[in-house]
Design an enzyme around this catalytic site. Structure first.
Site, PDB file in Angstrom:
ATOM      1  N   ASP A 251       0.836  -1.197   0.000  1.00 57.58           N
ATOM      2  CA  ASP A 251       0.000   0.000   0.000  1.00 57.58           C
ATOM      3  C   ASP A 251       0.873   1.250   0.000  1.00 57.58           C
ATOM      4  O   ASP A 251       1.960   1.239  -0.591  1.00 57.58           O
ATOM      5  CB  ASP A 251      -0.943  -0.064   1.220  1.00 57.58           C
ATOM      6  CG  ASP A 251      -2.303   0.543   0.937  1.00 57.58           C
ATOM      7  OD1 ASP A 251      -2.342   1.768   0.712  1.00 57.58           O
ATOM      8  OD2 ASP A 251      -3.312  -0.177   0.953  1.00 57.58           O
TER       9      ASP A 251
ATOM     10  N   HIS B 252      -3.960   6.292   2.940  1.00 62.55           N
ATOM     11  CA  HIS B 252      -4.567   5.049   2.442  1.00 62.55           C
ATOM     12  C   HIS B 252      -3.973   3.806   3.118  1.00 62.55           C
ATOM     13  O   HIS B 252      -4.709   2.913   3.569  1.00 62.55           O
ATOM     14  CB  HIS B 252      -4.341   5.010   0.928  1.00 62.55           C
ATOM     15  CG  HIS B 252      -5.121   3.972   0.194  1.00 62.55           C
ATOM     16  ND1 HIS B 252      -4.727   2.661   0.110  1.00 62.55           N
ATOM     17  CD2 HIS B 252      -6.267   4.060  -0.523  1.00 62.55           C
ATOM     18  CE1 HIS B 252      -5.601   1.980  -0.628  1.00 62.55           C
ATOM     19  NE2 HIS B 252      -6.547   2.808  -1.022  1.00 62.55           N
TER      20      HIS B 252
ATOM     21  N   SER C 207     -10.747  -0.854  -2.072  1.00 59.72           N
ATOM     22  CA  SER C 207      -9.549  -0.735  -1.240  1.00 59.72           C
ATOM     23  C   SER C 207      -9.876  -0.964   0.226  1.00 59.72           C
ATOM     24  O   SER C 207      -9.034  -1.411   0.988  1.00 59.72           O
ATOM     25  CB  SER C 207      -8.960   0.676  -1.343  1.00 59.72           C
ATOM     26  OG  SER C 207      -8.196   0.821  -2.487  1.00 59.72           O
TER      27      SER C 207
END
Ligand SMILES: *[C@@H]1O[C@H](CO)[C@@H](O)[C@H](O)[C@H]1NC(C)=O
Ligand SMILES: *[C@@H]1O[C@H](CO)[C@@H](O)[C@H](O)[C@H]1NC(C)=O
Ligand SMILES: *[C@@H]1O[C@H](CO)[C@@H](O)[C@H](O)[C@H]1NC(C)=O
Ligand SMILES: *[C@@H]1O[C@H](CO)[C@@H](O)[C@H](O)[C@H]1NC(C)=O
Ligand SMILES: *[C@@H]1O[C@H](CO)[C@@H](O)[C@H](O)[C@H]1NC(C)=O
Ligand SMILES: *[C@@H]1O[C@H](CO)[C@@H](O)[C@H](O)[C@H]1NC(C)=O
Ligand SMILES: *[C@@H]1O[C@H](CO)[C@@H](O)[C@H](O)[C@H]1NC(C)=O
Ligand SMILES: *[C@@H]1O[C@H](CO)[C@@H](O)[C@H](O)[C@H]1NC(C)=O
Ligand SMILES: *[C@@H]1O[C@H](CO)[C@@H](O)[C@H](O)[C@H]1NC(C)=O
Length: 748
Positions: free
Chosen positions: A154, A210, A528
């Site tokens: 990620d 994220h 995600s």
């Protein structure tokens, strides 16, 4: 034309479609050179190079990569100028800068499985765990979890978040071989590496948020009183709060996620000793298996018993198809949870309009409404006009979504109301703003046109229940699986709408860099977000079944998923969410599992046009067993793979009859068990028959595995139709459910 050539033809078409789509690109230089991945298959055992970092001299495998490449360099350059990275810890290959001719020459050489351009991809309270019925673990389970390591591919991690505190954690498991590069780890986050354009050693710090969000969804510790500006207050936690995290930063703010970096992360993570890989990186369409770093990487992960859980993709609204479709990895769709964020605007005439957003700014009271003179809220369109202190009314721009971030904030507006499609998720904006439907927007415009002094009040967002949940999210990429129609993808669905989890204070919570707010927890939406729920559930099952294979863990998650609410066309939804919604508690004790070994996947790959030579390179020569012709093969169809779901693409209007051989293994508490079968039809009016033989399975100490055959027959009348059923084995304690989905291609 035999079935094999049809299959290859389709793949060729689809490859072109992928490269023609604008969302994926590869970098090319002035001489037509670009970065390629040269995949060479398995590591030459036993003396594989397990050092974690290249040292001064070349290892023998690196030297072999240089020798191979030097054979095709005809322009006076050397391999050492061209090779960007050697893959040598878990799989064999390298990334290099090449011309197309050089790449083609390499592809024809002995020992080369595939050569493909390194492309760039997108990234696209946890109330969600309570919604899934996963309780907070008792103390003794935290200890079991402590032996499980999840690799996060990620944007890195913000270690200072309370979600990643290592208070009470012992040292990492002794088998752990990972390292922390340019980063100080702790006993919760035990590995951290970063890869960018083949360069390593950069900081794995999360500057985007994220990576921290997904990591805390998988394995964040329980942190109380978490909220986003007072919204969604509660305990934030991951599926396995006691597990360890290893971070592989492959996605960057200024460059997306590169294939060659993704493959490097797989090469390291498997050798480092992770148990589960969480892969929230998506493409608009899938790639052929051995031209995709995630399919290659997850194949080698599977060989080591590592589960890869990946996002299905976020292109449902724009016609894209499910990605990450290899049968040895999970592809996870996104669905809603039982909470929605709504925001209201009250017009000067007293009318209240309910839209959606995550807006925690103080209310904007009785402020003038303004329609932009150029009809657009784009930053350039608002320049020079006076919108300061007003609420801007922003019409739809790119068909379904309006970017209300940059323009209104730059113009000094007090707020914004944007028209959009009926949104099934709420987003965070850098100013008081909400999205309303186009008809609501017209109502606001009519009011604004009706008076000389139109005003409105934008209230703060509040939360509401969502009794219909879970519903597949509109953005979640649907099937069918374009690579292997017989393998149902996505596999299952998990919460991916409006999920609150840890954030990095280096990035604002909205996607506008001018947003000055900094938060520890934020709300985000996408596959995600659903992927780490499945990764966490896989880690949860792994924590209590250390010896289970990748296929057993995938089977446990798939066969225990809950069929989902299906408003609208019931059948089509099976291609949207697979087996249904993840149920981690049930997955821990699935009763029976559909196991598959490396050899089973190889037999399936034989049906996909790979020959023995290529497969021998991938796994080592002794295991490969494709039979010689396309007739009388060991596995005649990919549908023969012992997969926990059954799918087929058929011709419209023609009768079909398909047999799916399957074998289940009893993993229940007792060695003796009896399971009876029932078939559940989604719509009894469908012209579908499902026969299972035998329809009773008896297990005992001598017979832990039993085989049966599911025969599916009938007719699908028209193109673009999906019909479905489910085969359920039950011993009155467990329900082992496999979706059966038959579909026809749509005309377009
Ligand atoms: C650590 O990371 C930073 C930021 O990515 C980079 O500038 C620096 O050179 C790295 N340090 C080392 C020792 O590699
Ligand atoms: C929870 O957090 C809020 C805002 O940070 C704070 O005002 C409140 O006192 C906290 N409540 C508890 C019980 O800690
Ligand atoms: C907004 O204006 C209306 C009508 O003049 C008034 O009733 C209302 O109290 C005002 N609201 C606020 C928050 O000032
Ligand atoms: C919206 O605009 C901002 C600022 O220009 C940009 O950073 C962001 O990526 C845009 N978001 C979308 C979804 O296009
Ligand atoms: C209101 O005014 C806007 C801008 O002047 C115009 O484009 C729109 O058609 C009008 N809408 C209605 C419903 O009257
Ligand atoms: C296997 O396939 C490769 C690539 O298509 C081809 O070059 C090779 O000749 C094939 N080998 C055999 C034995 O058919
Ligand atoms: C492959 O087979 C050969 C000869 O039968 C044997 O010596 C070798 O150890 C085997 N290799 C592997 C990886 O099993
Ligand atoms: C496949 O071909 C090889 C040599 O070409 C032969 O030795 C072998 O017996 C064949 N296997 C089958 C199942 O026909
Ligand atoms: C298809 O199956 C149906 C029902 O078994 C049968 O009536 C029909 O004749 C079959 N059609 C063809 C073309 O075989």
């Amino acid at each position: 034309m035999g079935p094999l050539s049809i299959c290859l033809l389709l793949l060729a078409l689809f490859t072109e479609r992928v490269s023609a789509s604008g969302s994926i690109f590869s970098r090319s230089g002035s001489n037509g050179e670009q970065d390629y991945i040269v995949y060479l298959g398995h590591l030459p055992s036993p003396e594989s190079d397990t050092s974690s970092e290249p040292d001064e001299g070349l290892s023998s495998l690196e030297a072999a990569h240089h020798d191979l490449l030097n054979q095709v360099l005809d322009d006076g350059s050397y391999a050492s100028d061209r090779i960007i990275r050697s893959y040598k810890r878990s799989l064999n290959g390298f990334a290099a800068r090449l011309t197309e001719q050089q790449a083609n020459k390499l592809a024809d050489m002995e020992g080369v499985v595939s050569v493909f351009p390194s492309r760039t991809h997108e990234l696209q309270t946890t109330r969600s765990w309570d919604f899934l019925g996963l309780p907070q673990p008792p103390q003794e389970e935290l200890a079991l979890e402590g032996d499980v390591i999840i690799g996060m591919f990620d944007t890195g991690i913000w270690l200072d978040s309370p979600s990643f505190s290592d208070e009470g954690f012992g040292p990492p498991p002794s088998r752990w071989k990972g390292i922390c590069q340019n980063f100080t780890c702790n006993n919760k986050v035990i590995g951290a590496r970063a890869y960018q354009n083949g360069v390593t050693g950069l900081s794995p710090l999360d500057e985007m948020g994220h990576g921290s969000h997904t990591a805390s969804t998988v394995a964040g510790r329980a942190v109380g009183n978490v909220s986003f500006g007072g919204l969604a207050v509660g305990v934030a936690r991951g599926a396995v709060p006691g597990a360890r995290l290893a971070v592989y930063k492959v996605c960057w703010d200024d460059g997306g996620c590169l294939d060659m970096d993704i493959l490097a992360a797989f090469d390291d993570a498997i050798a480092d000793g992770v148990d589960v890989i969480s892969f929230s990186i998506v493409t608009r369409f899938p790639f052929y298996y051995f031209k995709s770093p995630q399919a290659i990487g997850s194949f080698h992960a599977m060989r080591h018993g590592v589960v890869t859980s990946a996002s299905a993709g976020n292109s449902g609204l724009s016609g894209g198809r499910v990605c990450n479709v290899a049968p040895w990895m999970l592809s996870v769709a996104a669905s809603s949870i039982d909470r929605r964020f709504v925001d209201r605007v009250v017009l000067g005439n007293g009318k209240t309009i309910v839209g959606s957003s995550v807006n925690t700014f103080p209310p904007v009271n009785n402020v003038t409404l303004a329609f932009p003179i150029d009809g657009s809220c784009g930053p350039d369109d608002l320049v020079g006009d006076s919108y300061k202190g007003k609420i801007l009314l922003c019409p739809v721009e790119d068909g379904f979504r309006t970017n209300i971030s940059a323009g209104p904030l730059l113009a000094g507006a007090a707020g914004a109301i944007a028209a959009g499609i009926a949104p099934d998720a709420a987003f965070i904006y850098p100013l008081p703003a909400l999205v309303v439907s186009e008809s609501q927007f017209d109502e606001i415009l009519a009011y604004a046109n009706s008076t000389s002094d139109p005003v409105g009040t934008i209230e703060r967002t509040y939360t509401m229940g969502n009794a219909q949940a879970p519903i597949a999210a509109s953005f979640s990429s649907p099937g069918p699986n374009l690579v292997t129609p017989e393998i149902l993808k996505p596999d299952l669905s998990a919460p991916g709408v409006d999920i609150i989890a840890a954030w990095s204070p280096l990035s604002p919570p909205s996607d506008d860099p001018k947003d000055q707010r900094r938060v520890q927890y934020s709300i985000n939406t996408g596959t995600s977000m659903s992927c780490p729920h499945a990764s966490g559930a896989a880690a949860y099952v792994k924590s209590v079944h250390r010896d289970w294979s990748t296929a057993m863990i995938m089977s446990a998650l798939i066969t225990t998923a809950t069929p989902m609410n299906t408003p609208g066309n019931a059948g089509t939804n099976d291609l949207k969410y697979g087996a249904g919604q993840l149920n981690p508690t049930k997955a821990r004790d699935p009763g029976l599992v559909y196991d598959a070994s490396e050899g089973d996947y190889i037999a399936m790959l034989c049906t996909q046009g790979y020959n023995a030579t290529q497969l021998a390179l991938i796994v080592g020569s002794n295991t490969t067993a494709c039979s010689n012709g396309s007739t009388s093969t060991a596995a005649a169809s990919a549908g023969d793979l012992n997969y926990p779901s059954m799918a087929a693409r058929v011709e419209p209007g023609k009768n079909f009859s398909l047999a799916f051989p399957r074998t289940v293994t009893n993993v229940g508490a007792g060695v003796a068990a009896v399971y009876d079968m029932k078939v559940i039809f989604t719509d009894p009016a469908d012209n579908l028959a499902v026969a299972v033989a035998p329809c009773r399975l008896e297990f005992n100490a001598q017979t832990p595995k039993v085989s049966f055959t599911v025969t599916v027959s009938g007719m699908v009348p028209v193109a673009g139709q999906v019909i479905s059923a489910a085969v359920v084995w039950s011993d009155n304690e467990h329900e082992v459910r496999s979706p059966v989905v038959v579909y026809t291609d749509s005309d377009d």
